[in-house]
Design a protein around this motif. Structure first.
Motif, PDB file in Angstrom:
ATOM      1  N   LEU A 172       0.820  -1.173   0.007  1.00  9.09           N
ATOM      2  CA  LEU A 172      -0.024   0.103   0.006  1.00  9.09           C
ATOM      3  C   LEU A 172       0.894   1.381   0.057  1.00  9.09           C
ATOM      4  O   LEU A 172       1.782   1.358   0.876  1.00  9.09           O
ATOM      5  N   PRO A 173       0.913   2.131  -1.095  1.00  8.17           N
ATOM      6  CA  PRO A 173       1.540   3.389  -0.927  1.00  8.17           C
ATOM      7  C   PRO A 173       1.393   4.418   0.027  1.00  8.17           C
ATOM      8  O   PRO A 173      -0.084   4.500   0.118  1.00  8.17           O
ATOM      9  N   VAL A 174       2.062   4.788   0.954  1.00 10.69           N
ATOM     10  CA  VAL A 174       1.852   5.760   1.844  1.00 10.69           C
ATOM     11  C   VAL A 174       2.815   6.944   1.775  1.00 10.69           C
ATOM     12  O   VAL A 174       3.990   6.826   1.756  1.00 10.69           O
ATOM     13  N   LEU A 175       2.114   8.045   1.829  1.00 11.88           N
ATOM     14  CA  LEU A 175       2.850   9.377   1.832  1.00 11.88           C
ATOM     15  C   LEU A 175       2.692  10.095   3.265  1.00 11.88           C
ATOM     16  O   LEU A 175       1.284  10.481   3.578  1.00 11.88           O
ATOM     17  N   VAL A 176       3.617  10.062   4.052  1.00  8.97           N
ATOM     18  CA  VAL A 176       3.503  10.685   5.251  1.00  8.97           C
ATOM     19  C   VAL A 176       3.779  12.339   5.123  1.00  8.97           C
ATOM     20  O   VAL A 176       4.628  12.371   4.571  1.00  8.97           O
ATOM     21  N   LEU A 177       2.936  13.076   5.665  1.00 12.37           N
ATOM     22  CA  LEU A 177       2.821  14.356   5.755  1.00 12.37           C
ATOM     23  C   LEU A 177       2.490  14.927   6.846  1.00 12.37           C
ATOM     24  O   LEU A 177       1.460  15.044   7.597  1.00 12.37           O
ATOM     25  N   SER A 178       3.682  15.580   7.572  1.00 11.15           N
ATOM     26  CA  SER A 178       3.469  16.126   8.942  1.00 11.15           C
ATOM     27  C   SER A 178       4.442  16.916   9.414  1.00 11.15           C
ATOM     28  O   SER A 178       5.486  17.182   8.729  1.00 11.15           O
ATOM     29  N   GLN A 179       4.287  17.547  10.430  1.00 10.69           N
ATOM     30  CA  GLN A 179       5.337  18.724  10.894  1.00 10.69           C
ATOM     31  C   GLN A 179       6.487  18.174  11.627  1.00 10.69           C
ATOM     32  O   GLN A 179       7.570  18.786  12.011  1.00 10.69           O
ATOM     33  N   TYR A 180       6.547  16.795  11.879  1.00 10.91           N
ATOM     34  CA  TYR A 180       7.457  15.880  12.762  1.00 10.91           C
ATOM     35  C   TYR A 180       8.189  14.911  12.056  1.00 10.91           C
ATOM     36  O   TYR A 180       7.521  14.062  10.918  1.00 10.91           O
ATOM     37  N   VAL A 181       9.478  14.795  12.316  1.00  9.22           N
ATOM     38  CA  VAL A 181      10.191  13.669  11.843  1.00  9.22           C
ATOM     39  C   VAL A 181      10.022  12.399  13.047  1.00  9.22           C
ATOM     40  O   VAL A 181      10.774  12.619  13.863  1.00  9.22           O
ATOM     41  N   GLU A 182       9.384  11.499  12.881  1.00  5.51           N
ATOM     42  CA  GLU A 182       9.490  10.608  13.967  1.00  5.51           C
ATOM     43  C   GLU A 182      10.255   9.268  13.370  1.00  5.51           C
ATOM     44  O   GLU A 182       9.988   8.056  12.700  1.00  5.51           O
ATOM     45  N   GLN A 183      11.595   9.426  13.896  1.00  5.36           N
ATOM     46  CA  GLN A 183      12.776   8.559  13.112  1.00  5.36           C
ATOM     47  C   GLN A 183      12.568   6.921  13.173  1.00  5.36           C
ATOM     48  O   GLN A 183      12.536   6.234  12.405  1.00  5.36           O
ATOM     49  N   GLN A 184      11.954   6.528  14.564  1.00  5.03           N
ATOM     50  CA  GLN A 184      12.005   5.117  14.391  1.00  5.03           C
ATOM     51  C   GLN A 184      10.845   4.544  13.735  1.00  5.03           C
ATOM     52  O   GLN A 184      11.248   3.655  12.886  1.00  5.03           O
ATOM     53  N   TYR A 185       9.753   4.964  13.653  1.00  9.50           N
ATOM     54  CA  TYR A 185       8.621   4.436  12.766  1.00  9.50           C
ATOM     55  C   TYR A 185       8.919   4.875  11.419  1.00  9.50           C
ATOM     56  O   TYR A 185       8.517   4.305  10.520  1.00  9.50           O
ATOM     57  N   ALA A 186       9.537   5.962  10.936  1.00  8.58           N
ATOM     58  CA  ALA A 186       9.822   6.346   9.745  1.00  8.58           C
ATOM     59  C   ALA A 186      10.650   5.696   9.237  1.00  8.58           C
ATOM     60  O   ALA A 186      10.563   5.045   8.019  1.00  8.58           O
ATOM     61  N   ALA A 187      11.935   5.079   9.915  1.00  9.11           N
ATOM     62  CA  ALA A 187      12.609   4.112   9.348  1.00  9.11           C
ATOM     63  C   ALA A 187      11.936   2.795   9.066  1.00  9.11           C
ATOM     64  O   ALA A 187      12.101   2.047   8.230  1.00  9.11           O
ATOM     65  N   GLU A 188      10.837   2.424   9.941  1.00  8.76           N
ATOM     66  CA  GLU A 188      10.313   1.162   9.690  1.00  8.76           C
ATOM     67  C   GLU A 188       9.492   1.115   8.805  1.00  8.76           C
ATOM     68  O   GLU A 188       9.432   0.298   8.073  1.00  8.76           O
ATOM     69  N   LEU A 189       8.847   2.144   8.368  1.00  7.05           N
ATOM     70  CA  LEU A 189       7.750   2.467   7.376  1.00  7.05           C
ATOM     71  C   LEU A 189       8.646   2.392   6.002  1.00  7.05           C
ATOM     72  O   LEU A 189       8.218   1.597   4.894  1.00  7.05           O
ATOM     73  N   LEU A 190       9.767   2.978   6.135  1.00  7.98           N
ATOM     74  CA  LEU A 190      10.553   3.112   4.929  1.00  7.98           C
ATOM     75  C   LEU A 190      11.409   1.706   4.624  1.00  7.98           C
ATOM     76  O   LEU A 190      11.710   1.449   3.423  1.00  7.98           O
ATOM     77  N   SER A 191      11.370   0.947   5.658  1.00  6.26           N
ATOM     78  CA  SER A 191      12.240  -0.454   5.382  1.00  6.26           C
ATOM     79  C   SER A 191      11.321  -1.305   4.981  1.00  6.26           C
ATOM     80  O   SER A 191      11.581  -2.546   4.448  1.00  6.26           O
ATOM     81  N   THR A 192      10.082  -1.334   4.958  1.00  5.86           N
ATOM     82  CA  THR A 192       9.081  -2.330   4.557  1.00  5.86           C
ATOM     83  C   THR A 192       9.114  -2.542   3.169  1.00  5.86           C
ATOM     84  O   THR A 192       9.188  -1.695   2.335  1.00  5.86           O
ATOM     85  N   SER A 193       9.038  -3.867   2.498  1.00  5.68           N
ATOM     86  CA  SER A 193       9.369  -3.862   1.142  1.00  5.68           C
ATOM     87  C   SER A 193       7.840  -3.727   0.551  1.00  5.68           C
ATOM     88  O   SER A 193       6.932  -4.019   0.949  1.00  5.68           O
ATOM     89  N   GLY A 194       8.201  -3.244  -0.886  1.00  2.06           N
ATOM     90  CA  GLY A 194       7.116  -3.159  -1.869  1.00  2.06           C
ATOM     91  C   GLY A 194       6.370  -2.229  -1.400  1.00  2.06           C
ATOM     92  O   GLY A 194       6.007  -1.565  -0.424  1.00  2.06           O
ATOM     93  N   GLY A 195       5.845  -1.473  -2.481  1.00  2.00           N
ATOM     94  CA  GLY A 195       4.984  -0.139  -2.549  1.00  2.00           C
ATOM     95  C   GLY A 195       5.737   1.002  -2.285  1.00  2.00           C
ATOM     96  O   GLY A 195       6.762   1.197  -1.670  1.00  2.00           O
ATOM     97  N   GLY A 196       5.030   2.282  -2.841  1.00  2.00           N
ATOM     98  CA  GLY A 196       5.728   3.651  -2.760  1.00  2.00           C
ATOM     99  C   GLY A 196       5.963   4.065  -1.436  1.00  2.00           C
ATOM    100  O   GLY A 196       4.811   3.708  -0.495  1.00  2.00           O
ATOM    101  N   VAL A 197       6.678   4.841  -1.086  1.00  2.00           N
ATOM    102  CA  VAL A 197       6.495   5.514   0.154  1.00  2.00           C
ATOM    103  C   VAL A 197       7.034   6.909  -0.119  1.00  2.00           C
ATOM    104  O   VAL A 197       8.148   7.088  -0.489  1.00  2.00           O
ATOM    105  N   GLY A 198       6.704   7.826   1.046  1.00  3.94           N
ATOM    106  CA  GLY A 198       7.154   9.013   1.124  1.00  3.94           C
ATOM    107  C   GLY A 198       7.111   9.629   2.522  1.00  3.94           C
ATOM    108  O   GLY A 198       6.224   9.219   3.222  1.00  3.94           O
ATOM    109  N   TYR A 199       7.602  10.647   2.740  1.00  3.03           N
ATOM    110  CA  TYR A 199       7.882  11.463   3.918  1.00  3.03           C
ATOM    111  C   TYR A 199       8.259  12.875   3.625  1.00  3.03           C
ATOM    112  O   TYR A 199       9.217  13.474   3.436  1.00  3.03           O
ATOM    113  N   LEU A 200       7.220  13.802   3.704  1.00  2.00           N
ATOM    114  CA  LEU A 200       7.183  15.175   3.548  1.00  2.00           C
ATOM    115  C   LEU A 200       6.986  15.915   4.690  1.00  2.00           C
ATOM    116  O   LEU A 200       6.004  15.584   5.658  1.00  2.00           O
TER     117      LEU A 200
END
Length: 218
Positions: free
Chosen positions: A77-105
């Protein structure tokens, strides 16, 4: 292209709906909390999702945890995170899951609506869209997979993580397209991405780059 949005700020969610509709997106649902977001994803099976990190009731990490849950239920499932904050632990986990587009703006750094729409399309198509500030915070924790890269190769990979193509990378670094191609080839080799990975190597390289930060911090 169907979109499900998780955003508790009513003005922002209404603005996103209005603007994205103008760019041809179909807003299937807008959720103000994690539970409603997950229910909407299950019902509508969207082409891409937009998720804020902090949602009710505690406004800590409910949004990004819901995004991870959604990707477990619907792999790729493609997920684009749009936030005021960088949540490092969960961001890294989201970005390391295989398959599907990912973004963090980051909300405060989105300056043009057309660029945001392009980023959303890129994520929906299986690519990446990363804010440089997010990359910078994650790379501070990067481990051995990235240590082998030269400073220039890291610059190239960082621009790849933002979703730029070779021509754009060449323009930003003031080098030739051939030089970019060579650097990317070196990156693939050093990260152990074989030719058999075909077109996915570019995404895998970016995920390896970001995954290094997450794995080293766990």
């Amino acid at each position: 292209m169907r979109v499900v949005i998780a955003e508790d700020n009513v003005l922002l969610s209404a603005g996103l709906e209005l603007l994205l509709t103008r760019f041809g997106f179909d807003i299937a649902a807008i959720a103000g909390d994690a539970g409603t977001f997950l229910a909407a994803v299950r019902e509508h099976r969207p082409d891409v999702t937009i998720v804020d990190v902090r949602l009710p009731p505690s406004f800590r990490d409910e949004g990004i945890r819901a995004a991870l849950q959604a990707r477990r239920e619907q792999p790729g499932l493609p997920v684009l995170v749009l936030s005021q904050y960088v949540e490092q632990q969960y961001a890294a986990e989201l970005l390391s899951t295989s398959g599907g587009g990912v973004g963090y703006l980051l909300k405060d750094r989105v300056s043009r609506v057309d660029e945001f729409a392009d980023a959303l399309r890129r994520v929906a198509a299986g690519g990446t869209a990363m804010d440089p500030e997010v990359i910078a915070q994650l790379v501070q924790r990067a481990g051995d997979p990235i240590a082998a890269l030269t400073p220039r190769e890291r610059e190239v990979l960082g621009l790849m993580a933002q979703g730029h193509d070779n021509t754009t990378i060449a323009g930003q670094l003031v080098i030739t397209d051939n030089a970019v191609h060579k650097h990317i080839g070196n990156i693939f080799t050093k990260l152990g991405l074989a030719v058999t990975d075909n077109g996915h190597r570019r995404v895998l390289a970016v995920l390896t780059y970001l995954n290094a930060a997450g794995l080293s911090g766990r």
